[in-house]
Design an enzyme around this catalytic site. Structure first.
Site, short mmCIF file in Angstrom:
data_model
loop_
_atom_site.label_atom_id
_atom_site.label_comp_id
_atom_site.label_asym_id
_atom_site.label_seq_id
_atom_site.Cartn_x
_atom_site.Cartn_y
_atom_site.Cartn_z
N ASP A 18 1.29 -11.76 2.98
CA ASP A 18 2.30 -12.59 3.65
C ASP A 18 3.43 -12.98 2.71
OD1 ASP A 18 0.59 -12.68 6.01
OD2 ASP A 18 -0.60 -14.15 4.93
N LYS A 21 6.67 -8.65 2.53
CA LYS A 21 6.79 -7.21 2.25
C LYS A 21 7.52 -6.49 3.36
CE LYS A 21 2.35 -6.72 1.87
NZ LYS A 21 2.01 -8.17 2.00
N GLY A 45 -0.17 -7.84 9.19
CA GLY A 45 1.03 -7.85 10.02
C GLY A 45 2.28 -7.92 9.18
N HIS A 46 3.30 -7.16 9.58
CA HIS A 46 4.61 -7.24 8.95
C HIS A 46 5.62 -7.65 10.01
CE1 HIS A 46 3.34 -4.22 5.59
NE2 HIS A 46 2.93 -5.46 5.35
N GLN A 229 -1.43 -6.54 2.96
CA GLN A 229 -2.10 -7.63 2.24
C GLN A 229 -1.47 -7.82 0.85
OE1 GLN A 229 -4.54 -5.17 3.58
NE2 GLN A 229 -4.96 -6.30 5.42
#
Length: 439
Positions: A18, A21, A45-46, A229
């Protein structure tokens, strides 16, 4: 050889995930030909924001918004249902992904998700706080050589015996992990037929990605690798067992994509202006109360995948020094500086004491870390600004940043021994300052 400055770049999260990225990858994708995801699954998640429009991804590499060729490498575990939902979402937004999927990537099944939750419950205080998306059990099957890969679901004759073996094994595991005798909820033939259909839909995307990527590099294409991650969550060099099931640092690229380590030209670490994490395990710089709430709200610290509120704390340069060592970062991206606006005095963790002794290196083991006391230095904070003001500053460049913010950046660089080459002061793509071109 190419005369380009850097042809192959890896973007790696330097902390607990988080870190931002997705935005860094989206920004760098403008000059990339191919963007590659090399590990993790839809537990990561991005989020990418372009002109106020928010896009959330769980498997698709963030470079898709820049209309680049995107690759899901063999180190990723794939839930086909999630993948197709993302493709459908993109198509509804007018994107037509040029997607390549590794034939050797492993596949998540519905029973993996159920067993993920049951395994977590059985771990007690050692539970990792997983997203229960079936990631860990799928990687376990991969390591045990029971796993089913994308190639397998493309051919019914190949798939049938492997699936029946895996199905029966998971049924036995279910009976061991539950103390009830309720009926097993999964129908073998229904799942088998569902995944045969998934295979038919996947087939146009499936290739030998290692060959494709090496050939592309030989042809002097720009290739960007996207991690999921963060390094502190990795299975080998992170805080075990309070992490994830894959190799999250830049060393995961050779295994997760089939590209040799000497082909990587530049490794970019992404750090946040403070600490945040989802999941269990000790966080020595963690905050609570009103200040934690303020930072959480200003930074919108809620998980992209789960929506869970993230734990927040002061920036921890001691564990970041460890990940800088591990990845040997060539440069850093610093994100979420705007989320600290209005905090009068900021603290920077520079080291840990264990039983009164100052440690030389981050101690890795959770049992030691929970006994550690962080050492801090204080830095003055900066005043709040509107989103429009931050955008205007980003347009003007580094010199327009508040003096206190520049001092904060310089102190981080001094302690980590790495240059911060990209600075993010807002969620949108345009809220970005480039100090050094890395392509």
């Amino acid at each position: 050889m190419s005369n380009k400055k850097n042809q192959v770049i890896v973007v790696s999260g330097a902390s607990w995930g988080d870190e931002g990225k997705g935005k860094a990858v989206d920004f760098l994708s403008s000059k990339a030909d191919i963007v590659v995801r090399f590990q993790g699954g839809n537990n990561a998640g991005h989020t990418v924001i372009v002109e106020g429009k928010k896009y959330k991804f769980h498997l698709i590499p963030s470079g898709v918004i820049q209309n680049k060729t995107i690759v899901i490498g063999n180190g990723v575990v794939i839930d086909p249902e999630v993948l197709f939902k993302e493709i459908e979402m993109l198509e509804s937004e007018g994107f037509h992904p040029d997607l390549k999927v590794a034939d050797t990537a492993h596949v998540i099944f519905p029973f993996h998700k159920l067993l993920d939750g049951l395994e977590e419950e059985s771990k007690g205080k050692y539970a990792a706080g997983t997203t229960k998306r079936g990631i860990g059990p799928t990687y376990s099957d991969k390591a045990s050589r029971y796993g089913i890969r994308v190639f397998d679901i493309l051919n019914e004759k190949i798939f049938r015996p492997k699936f029946e073996r895996l199905y029966e094994l998971k049924l036995k595991m279910y009976k061991v992990l539950t103390d009830t005798h309720k009926a097993w909820e999964f129908n073998k033939e229904e799942i088998f037929n569902q995944y045969i259909e998934f295979g038919k839909r996947l087939k146009p995307y499936v290739i030998q990605t290692a060959y494709y990527l090496n050939k592309a590099i030989d042809e002097e294409k720009y290739v960007l690798f996207e991690g999921a991650q963060g390094a502190l969550l990795g299975i080998d060099h992170g805080m075990y067992p309070y992490g994830t099931s894959s190799i999250t640092w830049a060393g995961g690229v050779p295994g997760g994509a089939g590209v040799g380590p000497t082909r990587i030209d530049y490794v970019l670490g992404v750090i946040k202006a403070y600490t945040s994490r989802v999941g269990t395990g000790p966080v020595p710089t963690e905050l609570d109360g009103d200040l934690a709430h303020q930072i959480r709200e200003q930074g919108h610290e809620y998980g992209t995948t789960t929506g869970r509120p993230r734990r927040v704390g002061w920036i921890d340069l001691f564990n970041l020094k460890y990940t800088c060592m591990l990845n040997n970062y060539d440069g850093l991206t610093l994100t979420l500086l705007d989320a600290l606006a209005g905090v009068e005095t900021l603290k920077i963790c520079t080291g840990y004491r264990l039983n009164g002794e100052l440690l030389d290196s981050w101690p890795i083991h959770s049992e030691l870390i929970e006994e550690c006391v962080p050492e801090y230095i204080d830095m003055p904070g900066w005043a709040p600004k509107s989103a429009e003001e931050w955008t205007k500053i980003a347009e003007q460049g580094y010199g327009a940043l508040p003096t206190e913010m520049k001092n904060y950046i310089q102190k981080i660089e001094e302690i980590l021994g790495r240059k911060i080459v990209i600075i993010s002061i807002g969620p949108d793509r345009k809220d970005t300052i480039i100090r050094e071109e890395i392509w």
